[in-house]
Scaffold this active site. Structure first.
Site, PDB file in Angstrom:
ATOM      1  N   SER A  47     -23.566 -76.270 -13.194  1.00  0.00           N
ATOM      2  CA  SER A  47     -24.094 -75.004 -12.673  1.00  0.00           C
ATOM      3  C   SER A  47     -25.212 -75.322 -11.687  1.00  0.00           C
ATOM      4  CB  SER A  47     -24.679 -74.180 -13.833  1.00  0.00           C
ATOM      5  OG  SER A  47     -25.399 -73.075 -13.347  1.00  0.00           O
ATOM      6  N   TYR A  56     -30.454 -73.386 -21.418  1.00  0.00           N
ATOM      7  CA  TYR A  56     -29.214 -73.439 -20.603  1.00  0.00           C
ATOM      8  C   TYR A  56     -29.416 -74.446 -19.472  1.00  0.00           C
ATOM      9  CZ  TYR A  56     -25.203 -71.913 -17.791  1.00  0.00           C
ATOM     10  OH  TYR A  56     -24.020 -71.873 -17.075  1.00  0.00           O
TER      11      TYR A  56
HETATM   12  P1  NDP Z   1     -16.364 -67.466 -19.845  1.00  0.00           P
HETATM   13  O1  NDP Z   1     -17.299 -66.927 -20.861  1.00  0.00           O
HETATM   14  O2  NDP Z   1     -15.462 -66.538 -19.129  1.00  0.00           O
HETATM   15  O3  NDP Z   1     -15.491 -68.644 -20.485  1.00  0.00           O
HETATM   16  C1  NDP Z   1     -16.059 -69.570 -21.368  1.00  0.00           C
HETATM   17  C2  NDP Z   1     -14.962 -70.371 -22.027  1.00  0.00           C
HETATM   18  O4  NDP Z   1     -15.565 -71.361 -22.890  1.00  0.00           O
HETATM   19  C3  NDP Z   1     -14.052 -69.527 -22.895  1.00  0.00           C
HETATM   20  O5  NDP Z   1     -12.704 -69.885 -22.660  1.00  0.00           O
HETATM   21  C4  NDP Z   1     -14.441 -69.900 -24.316  1.00  0.00           C
HETATM   22  O6  NDP Z   1     -13.312 -69.840 -25.171  1.00  0.00           O
HETATM   23  C5  NDP Z   1     -14.865 -71.347 -24.117  1.00  0.00           C
HETATM   24  N1  NDP Z   1     -15.715 -71.811 -25.224  1.00  0.00           N
HETATM   25  C6  NDP Z   1     -16.956 -71.404 -25.539  1.00  0.00           C
HETATM   26  N2  NDP Z   1     -17.383 -72.036 -26.647  1.00  0.00           N
HETATM   27  C7  NDP Z   1     -16.371 -72.856 -27.039  1.00  0.00           C
HETATM   28  C8  NDP Z   1     -16.197 -73.758 -28.115  1.00  0.00           C
HETATM   29  N3  NDP Z   1     -17.167 -73.979 -29.024  1.00  0.00           N
HETATM   30  N4  NDP Z   1     -15.021 -74.433 -28.203  1.00  0.00           N
HETATM   31  C9  NDP Z   1     -14.037 -74.221 -27.310  1.00  0.00           C
HETATM   32  N5  NDP Z   1     -14.148 -73.400 -26.254  1.00  0.00           N
HETATM   33  C10 NDP Z   1     -15.302 -72.715 -26.136  1.00  0.00           C
HETATM   34  O7  NDP Z   1     -17.307 -68.238 -18.802  1.00  0.00           O
HETATM   35  P2  NDP Z   1     -17.021 -68.999 -17.414  1.00  0.00           P
HETATM   36  O8  NDP Z   1     -15.589 -69.139 -17.140  1.00  0.00           O
HETATM   37  O9  NDP Z   1     -17.920 -68.398 -16.420  1.00  0.00           O
HETATM   38  O10 NDP Z   1     -17.650 -70.421 -17.784  1.00  0.00           O
HETATM   39  C11 NDP Z   1     -16.993 -71.648 -17.559  1.00  0.00           C
HETATM   40  C12 NDP Z   1     -18.046 -72.703 -17.245  1.00  0.00           C
HETATM   41  O11 NDP Z   1     -18.641 -72.405 -15.992  1.00  0.00           O
HETATM   42  C13 NDP Z   1     -19.198 -72.785 -18.244  1.00  0.00           C
HETATM   43  O12 NDP Z   1     -19.507 -74.136 -18.504  1.00  0.00           O
HETATM   44  C14 NDP Z   1     -20.342 -72.118 -17.512  1.00  0.00           C
HETATM   45  O13 NDP Z   1     -21.587 -72.600 -17.949  1.00  0.00           O
HETATM   46  C15 NDP Z   1     -20.042 -72.520 -16.078  1.00  0.00           C
HETATM   47  N6  NDP Z   1     -20.660 -71.681 -15.052  1.00  0.00           N
HETATM   48  C16 NDP Z   1     -20.403 -70.345 -14.994  1.00  0.00           C
HETATM   49  C17 NDP Z   1     -21.054 -69.546 -14.078  1.00  0.00           C
HETATM   50  C18 NDP Z   1     -20.886 -68.060 -14.033  1.00  0.00           C
HETATM   51  O14 NDP Z   1     -21.705 -67.388 -13.375  1.00  0.00           O
HETATM   52  N7  NDP Z   1     -19.872 -67.510 -14.670  1.00  0.00           N
HETATM   53  C19 NDP Z   1     -21.987 -70.139 -13.090  1.00  0.00           C
HETATM   54  C20 NDP Z   1     -22.140 -71.546 -13.223  1.00  0.00           C
HETATM   55  C21 NDP Z   1     -21.509 -72.281 -14.153  1.00  0.00           C
HETATM   56  P3  NDP Z   1     -13.301 -69.267 -26.682  1.00  0.00           P
HETATM   57  O15 NDP Z   1     -14.414 -68.292 -26.815  1.00  0.00           O
HETATM   58  O16 NDP Z   1     -11.932 -68.670 -26.805  1.00  0.00           O
HETATM   59  O17 NDP Z   1     -13.463 -70.487 -27.544  1.00  0.00           O
END
Ligand code: NDP
Length: 239
Positions: A132, A145
């Site tokens: 990020s 974070y």
């Molecule tokens: P979402 O919340 O849409 O997706 C997050 C994903 O992570 C889900 O599929 C969730 O699946 C999975 N996840 C969370 N905890 C676990 C766990 N313990 N085990 C397995 N899977 C897990 O967020 P984003 O798509 O935005 O995020 C993706 C990445 O991008 C993250 O690392 C985030 O920090 C990064 N990011 C996002 C930004 C934004 O503004 N959106 C900006 C910069 C970086 P489930 O709950 O089904 O397990």
């Protein structure tokens, strides 16, 4: 058949869009998250969806073994799973801090621990870690974070230096705000509302597909070229 792509966090946001794109491009995929039914409902061709917590080494190991037995070794690992729990540092619970450290840091270590040794032996492979902009600079209410994402940057870059001569690429992608469900898990309603207001002021966030374009670009460079880091944000996002 093209080579196996492993994607964590494939049940939502960036991970889900990545899974769809790589499948459209003809890759077999392993999708990992805790919500298997959502991943299965994508109905992707040559794809296995496994319910696993990315912090659980044995669950992740079993998932990867199942996919590699069927489709061959992993050529591309994309670590998308992550959580962002914004909070006032003097009020936020220890549990929320711990969760971010566990998922955002340990969650990239489990997959890397399982997949990287084989890539090094084969002298090929690519790991893309979704960090990020909060892994490059600090923001208020983002304390832990930011710490977790600075760690993603540091670990990725250190691994890259160590495996570069084995022809393995380690790439960090640092997006600004993206329109996904990431903010939904923040429990502080005031911080959430302020974040939404700020997002509106910059014309809202990037689309997940913008991030997938970056992933595709970096992966599709020849194996002897490593795009080490990509930083992308809306033009109007100043910080
Ligand atoms: P979402 O919340 O849409 O997706 C997050 C994903 O992570 C889900 O599929 C969730 O699946 C999975 N996840 C969370 N905890 C676990 C766990 N313990 N085990 C397995 N899977 C897990 O967020 P984003 O798509 O935005 O995020 C993706 C990445 O991008 C993250 O690392 C985030 O920090 C990064 N990011 C996002 C930004 C934004 O503004 N959106 C900006 C910069 C970086 P489930 O709950 O089904 O397990």
């Amino acid at each position: 058949m093209k080579k196996l792509v492993v994607i964590t966090g494939a049940s939502s946001g960036i991970g889900m869009e990545t899974a769809k794109r790589f499948s459209e491009n003809g890759h077999p995929t392993l999708l990992i998250s805790r919500r298997k039914e959502i991943m299965e409902s994508l109905n992707l061709k040559d794809s296995i969806s496994v319910k696993a917590d990315v912090t659980n080494l044995e669950e992740v190991r079993a998932a990867i073994k199942m996919a590699e037995d069927k489709y061959g070794k992993t050529d591309l690992l994309i670590n998308c799973a992550g959580v962002m729990l914004l909070g006032n540092i003097d009020k936020q619970s220890y549990e929320e801090w711990k969760k971010m450290i566990d998922v955002n840091i340990n969650g990239i270590l489990t997959t890397t621990n399982i997949i990287l040794p084989d890539m090094v032996k084969r002298n090929e492979g690519t790991i893309i870690n979704i960090s990020s902009i909060a892994g490059r600079k600090t923001f208020k209410n983002h304390g832990v974070y930011c710490g977790s994402k600075f760690a993603v940057h540091a670990i990725s870059e250190s691994i890259r230096e160590e495996v570069a001569d084995k022809n393995v690429r380690v790439i960090v992608l640092a997006p600004g705000v993206v329109e996904t469900n990431l903010l939904e898990h923040t429990t502080n309603e005031t911080i959430k509302a302020n974040y939404v207001e700020w997002k509106k002021s910059i014309g809202n966030g990037l689309n997940a597909s913008d991030i997938v374009n970056c992933i595709e670009f970096a992966y599709n460079m020849p194996q002897d070229i490593c795009v080490r880091e990509l930083v992308i944000a809306k033009t109007k996002q100043i910080d």
